[in-house]
Write an enzyme that holds these catalytic residues in place. Structure first.
Site, PDB file in Angstrom:
ATOM      1  N   SER A 122       0.604  -1.032  -0.051  1.00 50.37           N
ATOM      2  CA  SER A 122      -0.174  -0.073  -0.197  1.00 50.37           C
ATOM      3  C   SER A 122       0.992   1.267   0.019  1.00 50.37           C
ATOM      4  O   SER A 122       0.353   2.225  -0.620  1.00 50.37           O
ATOM      5  CB  SER A 122      -1.357   0.036   1.067  1.00 50.37           C
ATOM      6  OG  SER A 122      -0.212  -0.003   2.538  1.00 50.37           O
ATOM      7  N   HIS A 143      -2.646  -3.104  -5.791  1.00 53.53           N
ATOM      8  CA  HIS A 143      -3.300  -3.036  -4.468  1.00 53.53           C
ATOM      9  C   HIS A 143      -5.073  -2.684  -3.901  1.00 53.53           C
ATOM     10  O   HIS A 143      -5.796  -2.251  -4.181  1.00 53.53           O
ATOM     11  CB  HIS A 143      -2.760  -1.941  -4.045  1.00 53.53           C
ATOM     12  CG  HIS A 143      -3.310  -0.687  -2.940  1.00 53.53           C
ATOM     13  ND1 HIS A 143      -3.179   0.421  -2.437  1.00 53.53           N
ATOM     14  CD2 HIS A 143      -4.031  -1.537  -1.271  1.00 53.53           C
ATOM     15  CE1 HIS A 143      -3.717   0.333  -1.629  1.00 53.53           C
ATOM     16  NE2 HIS A 143      -3.945  -0.479  -0.006  1.00 53.53           N
ATOM     17  N   GLU A 155      -6.169  -1.009  -6.934  1.00 57.66           N
ATOM     18  CA  GLU A 155      -4.609   0.072  -7.362  1.00 57.66           C
ATOM     19  C   GLU A 155      -3.892  -0.418  -8.170  1.00 57.66           C
ATOM     20  O   GLU A 155      -3.117  -1.617  -7.753  1.00 57.66           O
ATOM     21  CB  GLU A 155      -4.579   1.126  -6.041  1.00 57.66           C
ATOM     22  CG  GLU A 155      -3.837   2.833  -6.254  1.00 57.66           C
ATOM     23  CD  GLU A 155      -3.230   2.879  -5.318  1.00 57.66           C
ATOM     24  OE1 GLU A 155      -3.562   4.222  -5.694  1.00 57.66           O
ATOM     25  OE2 GLU A 155      -3.076   2.797  -3.892  1.00 57.66           O
ATOM     26  N   ASN A 193      -3.200   5.595  -0.225  1.00 59.81           N
ATOM     27  CA  ASN A 193      -2.426   6.048   1.325  1.00 59.81           C
ATOM     28  C   ASN A 193      -1.897   7.050   1.113  1.00 59.81           C
ATOM     29  O   ASN A 193      -1.673   8.295   2.191  1.00 59.81           O
ATOM     30  CB  ASN A 193      -1.716   4.944   1.604  1.00 59.81           C
ATOM     31  CG  ASN A 193      -2.579   3.665   2.070  1.00 59.81           C
ATOM     32  OD1 ASN A 193      -3.666   3.354   1.838  1.00 59.81           O
ATOM     33  ND2 ASN A 193      -1.695   2.464   2.383  1.00 59.81           N
TER      34      ASN A 193
END
Length: 285
Positions: A122, A143, A155, A193
């Protein structure tokens, strides 16, 4: 390689993310090999999968025979060599660069030259992870969001040497699992993130500094921005240790605006990691 060539999916790590990835791949009809370093972790992964499948059956989202067939398509193992015939492997181990590089070095020796090696990281650099293998063009970030069986987003992260063929295959594989994708460059935190961690930390600071009670911090964000969870609720759901690790990585890479909240660090030091330990900002059964 294209999507039709993928028959067997390897998953390294049987924790929350790994077991979730194994589950969605098996439900979609893939043969899955889920590997972890100890049998107890593999067994716990199967317990998580079976509980999740039961919930889908109870809600009427999956019939019993489909759930049983999905479970039968997953092989659990502690033997890395069992991943040798996988067409794509998704790594979902601890968020530590050296650990991931070691896993990828082993996978490069075990898997065929055409196998796509994906990481569920992440925050960590795809390029740095890929530096451990002799075919970085086949390394990509996939991700998945937590919980994997429920969240629709994935992702796709492009490393410095990731080939366009690998990127397109990653998008196609995720779409085949009924996920929606977006693409990010290999920069700290990617999209999710990079934005999410400071949001969570600022929510924690607002509570810690007495701006509002924790329930009102979360209620305010839910009602004011139409998100399904407030920052403290979401931190508990993710795991406070995971939030702290991600925040520390981003702080190191991007500076003080990503500095972890003091109360977050104190909670982790106390062992209150959120939902998985029964207590975090809230208490759980």
């Amino acid at each position: 390689m294209d999507l039709d060539d993928i028959d067997t999916v390897g998953v390294v790590g049987a924790g929350t993310m790994g077991s979730g990835i194994a589950q969605v791949a098996a439900v979609d009809g893939y043969r899955v090999v889920m590997r972890d370093v100890e049998q107890q972790f593999v067994d716990h992964g199967f317990e998580t999968i079976e509980a999740s499948l039961d919930q889908f059956v109870d809600r009427g989202d999956l019939d019993q025979s489909a759930a049983e067939s999905a479970r039968e398509r997953i092989e659990g193992t502690t033997d890395l060599a069992a991943l040798g015939e996988a067409d794509i492997v998704v790594e979902a181990v601890t968020e530590d660069l050296r650990v991931k590089q070691s896993v990828f070095a082993d996978l490069a020796e075990t898997c065929g030259p055409e196998t796509v090696l994906a990481t569920n990281t992440s925050t960590l650099s795809i390029t740095s992870i890929a530096s451990a293998v002799d075919r970085p063009a086949r390394v990509v970030g996939l991700h998945f969001m937590n919980p994997v069986p429920v969240m629709t987003g994935v992702e796709v992260v492009v490393g410095e040497h990731t080939s366009r063929e690998t990127v397109e295959l990653a998008h196609a594989f995720a779409a085949d699992l009924d996920k929606e994708t977006w693409e990010a460059d290999d920069r700290p935190g990617f999209v999710v993130n990079r934005v999410l961690m400071p949001w969570i930390n600022e929510g924690i600071r607002a509570y810690d500094e007495g701006v509002a009670a924790k329930g009102d911090v979360d209620r305010g964000l839910r009602l004011g921005t139409n998100v399904p969870m407030g920052p403290l609720e979401l931190a508990d759901h993710i795991g406070l240790d995971v939030v702290l690790e991600s925040s520390e990585t981003l702080h190191e890479e991007l500076g003080d605006r990503y500095k972890p909240a003091y109360l977050l660090k104190r909670k982790v030091e106390a062992g209150d990691l959120g939902k998985k330990t029964g207590a975090g900002f809230y208490e759980y059964d």
